[in-house]
Structure formats: C-alpha cells, structure tokens
Design a protein around this motif. Sequence first.
Motif, PDB file in Angstrom:
ATOM      1  N   MET A 175       0.963  -1.325   0.027  1.00 61.90           N
ATOM      2  CA  MET A 175       0.014  -0.081  -0.086  1.00 61.90           C
ATOM      3  C   MET A 175       0.946   1.320  -0.071  1.00 61.90           C
ATOM      4  N   CYS A 176       1.909   1.210   0.733  1.00 64.95           N
ATOM      5  CA  CYS A 176       2.915   2.479   0.864  1.00 64.95           C
ATOM      6  C   CYS A 176       3.674   2.802  -0.508  1.00 64.95           C
ATOM      7  N   ILE A 177       3.710   1.590  -1.197  1.00 61.54           N
ATOM      8  CA  ILE A 177       4.489   1.767  -2.539  1.00 61.54           C
ATOM      9  C   ILE A 177       3.483   2.469  -3.500  1.00 61.54           C
ATOM     10  N   ALA A 178       2.216   1.731  -3.498  1.00 61.05           N
ATOM     11  CA  ALA A 178       1.240   2.325  -4.436  1.00 61.05           C
ATOM     12  C   ALA A 178       0.878   3.668  -3.992  1.00 61.05           C
ATOM     13  N   ILE A 179       0.833   4.196  -2.870  1.00 63.27           N
ATOM     14  CA  ILE A 179       0.525   5.636  -2.364  1.00 63.27           C
ATOM     15  C   ILE A 179       1.793   6.247  -2.777  1.00 63.27           C
ATOM     16  N   GLY A 180       2.928   5.931  -2.704  1.00 60.89           N
ATOM     17  CA  GLY A 180       3.859   6.421  -3.068  1.00 60.89           C
ATOM     18  C   GLY A 180       3.835   7.107  -4.599  1.00 60.89           C
TER      19      GLY A 180
END
Length: 267
Positions: A175-180
């Motif tokens: 999720m953090c990678i996607a939000i980034g």
Amino acid sequence: MVRKLLKYECLYYAKSLLLFEGILLALAVLNRILSSVNTADENLEILHIVLSVIAMLGCAACFIMAFVMVLTRFYKNLFTAEGYLMFTLPVTEAQHIFAKLIAAVLAMISAGLTTVLYWLIVFSYDTMLEDFWRELCTVFDMAYIDIGVHLYFYIAEVLLLTLISFFVSVLFFYMCIAIGQILKIKNRVLGAVAAYFGITVIWDVISPYIIRFFGELFGVKLTNLMTTYPIQTMHGILLTAIGVEALAMALYFVVTHAIMKHKLNLE
C-alpha cells in the motif's frame, strides 16, 4: 493463468533465496561438525568462531534479503517499465496483487523456517536443546490437563493470527508503495518511503487514544470475563485480534487495488 503467474513469482524468489538458505544450512552442518570435534587445535577453534559469526549474520541477512526482494519485486514489476508487459497479461490487478502477496509470504516463511532449522542443527548435540523440548512437553501436558482440547484451538488461533500478520505486513508495504506513486514527489521510491513514515507517524499519534477509548469502554468487562470465563474469553481475544488483522488486510488490499486500477501511472 493465475497459477502460472504464481509459479513465476515463486520461481523468482526460489532462484535467489533457496541458494542462500542452502548455504546457510551448510554452514549449520559445518558448525555442528566443528562443535562435536574434541581438539585443542586453535585454527579449528578460530574457524568455528568465524563460521558461527558469519552464520548468525546470515540468519539476519536471510530475512533482510527476503524483505528487500518482496518490495523491489512489487515495485519494479508493476510500477516501472516492466508493468507495460505485466498488464498485457490476461490477469486482473487483484490477481497480480494476490500472486505477489502469496509468493512474498511464502518467501518470508521460508526465511523464518531456515533460521529455525539452522539453530536446531547447530544445537542438536547440546543437552540444552533436549532440556528445552522436555520442558516444553511438560508445559504442554500441564496446559492440556488444565484446559483440555482448548489448547489445540489456542495453538490454531495463534498460528492463524501469525499467518495473517505476515499478509498484513506485506500488504502494508504494498500500500505504501502504491500511495508513493500518486504523491507529488518526483522520486517514487522516496514517495513510498514518505507514505510509510507518514502513515506510521499518524498511527503512532492516534493509536494511544484508540487503545484508551476501548480500554475505558471494555476494560472492566474484560477483566470480569477473564475472571469468570477465562478460557472462553481468551478465545474471544484471539478471534478478535484475528478479525482486526483481517480488516486491516482488507483495507490495505482495497487501497492498493484502487490505486493500481484507477491511478496507475507507469514510469
């Protein structure tokens, strides 16, 4: 097609991790042999110490290696130029996530089992290991006498909670990678790092208030239930923890899937 994708993902981890894990287990066998040799040879003793240090560092490196591979695989395969090829496959965004998630969790579990097996091999000659298993069996027998078949349910619930925790941890980083990728930061890797620290800080700020709220709401009732119905209450606590982790897993998946489906912008 999903099975082929999952097989492809597992092969990616196996090519690197299995070799590293095999070397680590070979070091465990060598350390075990050196430990059983009764000799005053200083060179063998030094070799044993050096190999032990290398192997202990290798145990930590095994987890780190698996973790880094999990993150880089997800990012490079879906959010860089490789994504142009991946998204031409007859597979949905959700299936991409599931395939990578399952393979990633298997890789993390493999690293954990390798570390456990390493220490079992190293201490297989030591009476300390025998004493540990004897004490563990004694505790297990005493617990079974006290709570009966509920012990097996406790073990199953703890194992299920641990397994779900692996999925939650991996999905959180996904999720953090996607939000980034949707933040207005030129470097998307820095965007993912910023998303991770931002979410972590926010959670660290609000979590004490959430814990205090539920503690004041259910604390006394939970204490009374633990006193009156300890076995059933412990089941309730474990099942609640499993439910909370499952909700977190669902949330992380939904956010990651929504960004990949509606906001995907490949490099």
